[in-house]
Design an enzyme around this catalytic site. Structure first.
Site, mmCIF file in Angstrom:
data_model
loop_
_atom_site.group_PDB
_atom_site.id
_atom_site.type_symbol
_atom_site.label_atom_id
_atom_site.label_comp_id
_atom_site.label_asym_id
_atom_site.label_seq_id
_atom_site.Cartn_x
_atom_site.Cartn_y
_atom_site.Cartn_z
ATOM 1 N N ASN A 86 46.069 23.337 60.503
ATOM 2 C CA ASN A 86 45.554 22.465 59.463
ATOM 3 C C ASN A 86 44.812 21.207 59.935
ATOM 4 O OD1 ASN A 86 46.736 19.415 59.269
ATOM 5 N ND2 ASN A 86 48.048 20.603 60.229
ATOM 6 N N THR A 106 57.490 18.106 68.831
ATOM 7 C CA THR A 106 56.064 17.568 69.382
ATOM 8 C C THR A 106 55.389 17.874 68.016
ATOM 9 O OG1 THR A 106 54.876 19.753 69.844
ATOM 10 C CG2 THR A 106 55.913 18.391 71.803
ATOM 11 N N LEU A 160 45.522 13.344 57.170
ATOM 12 C CA LEU A 160 46.561 12.415 56.777
ATOM 13 C C LEU A 160 46.053 12.025 55.395
ATOM 14 C CD1 LEU A 160 46.906 10.153 60.010
ATOM 15 C CD2 LEU A 160 48.666 11.831 58.944
ATOM 16 N N GLY A 176 57.490 25.650 65.693
ATOM 17 C CA GLY A 176 57.833 27.242 65.807
ATOM 18 C C GLY A 176 59.245 27.552 65.396
ATOM 19 N N THR A 188 51.566 19.185 66.312
ATOM 20 C CA THR A 188 50.879 20.156 66.350
ATOM 21 C C THR A 188 49.878 20.239 67.485
ATOM 22 O OG1 THR A 188 49.077 19.326 64.754
ATOM 23 C CG2 THR A 188 50.715 20.703 63.905
ATOM 24 N N CYS A 191 48.399 12.354 65.899
ATOM 25 C CA CYS A 191 47.826 13.519 64.931
ATOM 26 C C CYS A 191 46.680 13.864 65.596
ATOM 27 C CB CYS A 191 47.522 12.773 63.586
ATOM 28 S SG CYS A 191 46.755 13.561 62.397
ATOM 29 N N PHE A 224 55.031 17.927 54.946
ATOM 30 C CA PHE A 224 55.325 18.876 53.981
ATOM 31 C C PHE A 224 55.553 18.134 52.630
ATOM 32 C CE2 PHE A 224 58.106 21.264 51.178
ATOM 33 C CZ PHE A 224 57.464 22.491 51.227
#
EC number: 1.3.5.2
Length: 350
Positions: free
Chosen positions: A116, A241, A120, A291, A243, A180, A69
């Site tokens: 997304n 965790t 990075l 979530g 995504t 990632c 974010f």
């Protein structure tokens, strides 16, 4: 009706990344102003029962902003004004990166989710490290450290160390991102030998407190290998965790076909079970991510073993009052179940 309910239709009429940048610019403009003070008064839930001690720091409440974010560490103080207990900036790489081609962020409105494949994108460790030195946030600020895109597995330990050395002075804790799903070369970093080499190099550089962020897509034996390393290397915590690249059959949004990492409500239960799996196997604080958008969801993760929780997608869908709503709800849930504090509830369901 909340102010965000009025603004949300306009924001959601914009491409997801454009809306995100617009919100960032707005939050940057209020930093250090009277508006930030008003926000803090409005959104902060001050209650000692919410406080958590983890990896050497005191968190006034357990609700934080996940990495991704505030990629470039431009708004930590403003996030504190929104009532959060901490923020994790980044992911940060040794060199600046533009990320993947646009569009690379997609809302799944019917599912309250986001996909997304940002890649990075960030300003790089030198710039972000200097920026962090000037951050004066009233809460712990973590730094998510990731691999530079063009760097191979064998060179990764040195690459992570370079990033750490640039951001070390401004971070309160450091999260090693080896999971990632949107950048090349990260799959190889999740095998035991590669992960051990990276973590050992960072420890040699003095990185502490040091946490590792795991993928929800790892097979169980690989997760157990990673957790063995957490114990053997005496790491300070686990973030569970990242995504997921998986797509639950329940997804209803047309954008579900997009590639990238899925976050938000559809992965809530999977992430909570990952928290439980981790908490049952290691004796370090677990940060539960995935979530989180309600007090009930945060509380389930806490009872499953999370000392802290993080969110990103929930902020997009629920707006700036989400930390206040979750913290207020947690206070009520603790009282209902007879707990004197969040810390007393951690792992209650294990």
């Amino acid at each position: 009706m909340r102010p965000y309910d009025i603004a949300k239709p306009f924001l959601f009429s914009l491409p997801a990344e454009t809306a995100n940048k617009s919100v960032h610019r707005l939050l940057e403009t209020v930093d250090g102003t009277r508006v930030a003070d008003v926000m803090a008064d409005r959104y902060t839930v001050a209650d000692e029962r919410l406080a958590v001690e983890a990896f050497g720091h005191t968190f006034d409440n357990p609700v934080g902003v996940a990495a991704g974010f505030d990629k470039n560490a431009t708004i930590p103080e403003t996030l504190a004004s929104l009532g959060f207990g901490f923020a994790e900036v980044g992911g940060v790489t040794a060199e600046p990166q533009a990320g993947n081609a646009r569009p690379r962020m997609f809302r799944l409105k019917a599912d309250e989710a986001i996909i997304n494949r940002m890649g990075l994108n960030n300003d790089g460790a030198i710039v972000i490290g200097e920026r962090l030195k000037n951050v004066d946030a009233p809460f712990p600020v973590g730094v998510n450290i990731a691999k530079t895109e063009h760097v191979g597995t064998n060179e990764a330990p040195d690459d992570y160390r370079t990033t750490y050395e640039h951001v070390a002075e401004g971070g309160d804790f450091f999260v090693v991102n080896v999971s990632c799903p949107n950048s090349e070369g990260f799959e190889e970093l999740q095998n035991r030998d590669a992960m051990e080499a990276i973590l050992s190099e960072l420890q040699d550089a003095g990185a502490a407190p040091l946490l590792v962020k795991l993928s929800p897509d790892l097979p169980e034996p690989a997760v157990e290998d990673a957790l063995d390393l957490v114990t053997e290397l005496d790491l300070d915590g686990v973030v569970a965790t990242n995504t997921t690249t998986e797509r639950p059959a329940s997804l209803r949004s047309p954008n579900a076909v997009e590639t990238g990492g899925l976050s938000g409500k559809p992965i809530e239960n999977q992430a909570t079970e990952m928290v439980r799996f981790v908490a049952e196997r290691v004796d370090v604080p677990v940060v539960g991510v995935g979530g989180v958008s309600t007090a009930e969801g945060a509380y389930r993760k806490i009872r499953a073993g999370a000392s802290l929780v993080q969110l990103y997608t929930g902020l997009v869908y629920r707006g700036p009052s989400i930390a206040r709503e979750i913290n207020s709800g947690l206070r009520d849930l603790l009282a209902e179940d007879g707990f004197d504090s969040v810390e007393d509830a951690v792992g209650a369901d294990l």
